[in-house]
Write an enzyme that holds these catalytic residues in place. Structure first.
Site, short mmCIF file in Angstrom:
data_model
loop_
_atom_site.label_atom_id
_atom_site.label_comp_id
_atom_site.label_asym_id
_atom_site.label_seq_id
_atom_site.Cartn_x
_atom_site.Cartn_y
_atom_site.Cartn_z
N LYS A 109 1.06 -1.21 -0.02
CA LYS A 109 0.00 0.21 0.00
C LYS A 109 0.81 1.15 0.01
O LYS A 109 1.79 1.12 0.82
CB LYS A 109 -0.84 0.06 1.20
CG LYS A 109 -1.78 1.10 1.34
CD LYS A 109 -2.87 0.90 2.69
CE LYS A 109 -4.06 1.96 2.89
NZ LYS A 109 -4.85 1.72 4.08
N SER A 163 -9.12 2.26 3.01
CA SER A 163 -8.15 2.87 2.11
C SER A 163 -7.17 2.03 1.32
O SER A 163 -6.38 2.41 0.72
CB SER A 163 -7.46 4.03 3.09
OG SER A 163 -6.73 3.24 3.96
N SER A 187 -10.04 -0.59 6.93
CA SER A 187 -9.31 -0.21 5.82
C SER A 187 -8.53 -1.40 5.00
O SER A 187 -8.05 -1.49 4.04
CB SER A 187 -8.37 1.02 5.80
OG SER A 187 -8.83 2.08 5.83
#
Length: 482
Positions: A79, A154, A178
């Site tokens: 990420k 996210s 997330s």
């Protein structure tokens, strides 16, 4: 190779049945196939990955199998909010778009020391604070099962590329769902560790105070057998993250289901859950009952306030307002940003401006915030007592499968917050594993969360493994060509 777990790939590489170069090239090709449609991987490091694969293959030729690390030569993705040497680390904020990480975050370093080879970094929501991965640096990530729908946030880029076969596993972070949200929307496995188990050092933005235990880092993967090995690599204090602590991790293989309590919560009493998700969870309850578990329907009235509890407990720990986070320390005026957005001049997404606008509300209502914080702590104690030392809880991940792009913003403007089904677990600090449960009639992934008492990460992972064996787990989208 695009169907195998990281564990299986590592075994094949260590024994010489395939090369690390085979695994890396196969996944690079898959990313290049699917990424133009889903926009999940936002920066690549293919040449560096190829060089690292060549080094891994050279090591295999000169080392015994048991001398090679557990993820030797296995590709992965990271990420973008985690620092990865030489790669961007903007968290989707335009003001940070030219920043390049000079070193690895703790969790990234641990994965690389274990032999993993990052292929690139994946998209996030702006400042990792929304359930749709969209920002003005990289654009929007699409769901591989239906590109008209969200991939979640996210860690949406991770969920999308793992689901599309481009990466056997990825590293995500989770302060309000997330990891579990993207895992749910894309139909893969994801694990939110117990609060304080995995350090957050080296990611941006980073939490402060008690929220260091609400913000956790963990894996998203296509096969459940990878969850525990990855968690063991990631876990443990690094001497920097003050919210992280050391405690022993159990073994999913030792978890017996016979006679184990299974609490089933079908909804929170305020936000109805779609019939296809209710049925998927009900089917799982029956399957676990047949394996010896003791199902019992449960409800906790405080869950009706799950968003208010999460919001208040987050606000209690916040040292910098969201408007100042958007401005890198300088306060952004939310109303002005919304006006600029109306004429296409804002460098922020509309949801970020709305979040900056409502961010002060809990601090303006201290009495209500205090009541919600107290209610949250009471709820934690009630669920802990109900679970006992080894009970398990099934809980919805959302009110329905992946919505179309833009719908979550409209919901938020009506104060409709279905993602709070995930967020409440963060402030309770329980471990939670997101388990895929097939797809519905529209081909959209179904699933639910498996939750247990703090420290019982191995228990929720064991349940995920059993359910995968019974019901199949990840269903690759047609786009993946698998």
């Amino acid at each position: 190779l695009r169907l195998l777990s990281a564990t299986r790939l590592a075994d094949l590489i260590r024994t010489g049945e395939i090369s690390s170069r085979d695994a890396v090239e196969t996944h690079i090709a898959q990313i290049e196939r699917v990424n133009p449609t889903i926009n999940a991987v936002v920066r690549t490091r293919y040449e560096a990955a190829r060089a690292e694969a060549a080094h891994a293959d050279a090591m295999r030729a000169t080392h015994a199998v048991d001398q090679l690390p557990p993820l030797h030569g296995v590709p992965c993705t990271i990420k973008e909010c985690f620092a990865l040497t030489g790669m961007p680390n903007s968290a989707g904020l335009v003001a940070r778009q030219h920043l390049v990480a000079p070193s690895d975050a703790t969790t990234v370093a641990r994965l690389r020391q274990a032999g993993a080879i990052p292929l690139g970094v994946t998209n996030t929501s702006e400042l990792c604070m929304w359930i749709e991965s969209n920002n003005h640096v990289y654009g929007r990530t699409n769901n591989p099962h239906d590109p008209a729908r969200i991939a979640g946030g996210s860690s949406g880029g991770e969920g999308a590329i793992v689901a599309a076969g481009g990466s056997p596993f990825g590293l995500g972070s989770d302060i309000g769902g997330s990891i579990r949200g993207p895992a749910f929307f894309n139909g893969v496995f994801g694990h939110k560790p117990s609060g304080g188990l995995v350090p957050g050092t080296g990611q941006y933005p980073i939490a402060t105070g008690a929220a260091l235990r609400y913000l956790v880092s963990g894996p998203l993967c296509r096969r459940a057998e990878d969850l525990m090995p990855l968690l063991r690599i990631l876990a443990g204090p690094d001497g920097i993250d003050t919210g992280c602590q050391a405690y022993p991790l159990g073994d999913p293989a030792t978890v017996s289901l016979e006679g184990r309590l299974l609490l089933d919560i079908t909804d929170n009493g305020a936000l109805p859950v779609s019939q296809d998700l209710r049925q998927a969870q009900a089917d799982a309850v029956l399957a676990l009952r047949d394996l010896g578990m003791r199902p019992r329907h449960a409800s906790f009235p405080a869950l009706k306030k799950q968003f208010d509890i999460w919001s208040a407990m987050m606000s209690e720990t916040q040292e910098m307002s969201y408007s100042r986070m958007l401005g890198e320390g300088a306060r952004k005026i939310a109303i002005w940003e919304l006006m600029k957005h109306a004429v296409g001049r804002s460098e922020h997404t509309v949801i970020s401006s709305l979040l900056a606008l409502v961010d002060p509300v809990p601090r303006l209502l201290p009495g209500l915030a205090r009541r919600m914080i107290d209610l949250g702590r009471t709820l934690r104690a009630e669920i802990t007592a109900a679970l006992g030392p080894d009970g398990v809880l099934l809980y919805p991940s959302f009110t329905g499968p992946a919505p179309r792009h833009g719908m979550p913003v409209r919901w938020a403007m009506r104060l409709h917050m279905p993602w709070a089904y995930q967020a409440i677990v963060n402030v309770l600090e329980f471990p939670a594993t997101q388990v895929p449960a097939g797809v519905n009639a529209q081909g959209l992934p179904l699933g639910f969360q498996v939750v247990s008492a703090h420290g019982n990460d191995h228990v929720t992972i064991a349940i995920a493994q059993r359910l995968e064996q019974l019901r199949g787990g990840w269903v690759p989208p047609a786009l993946a060509g698998l």
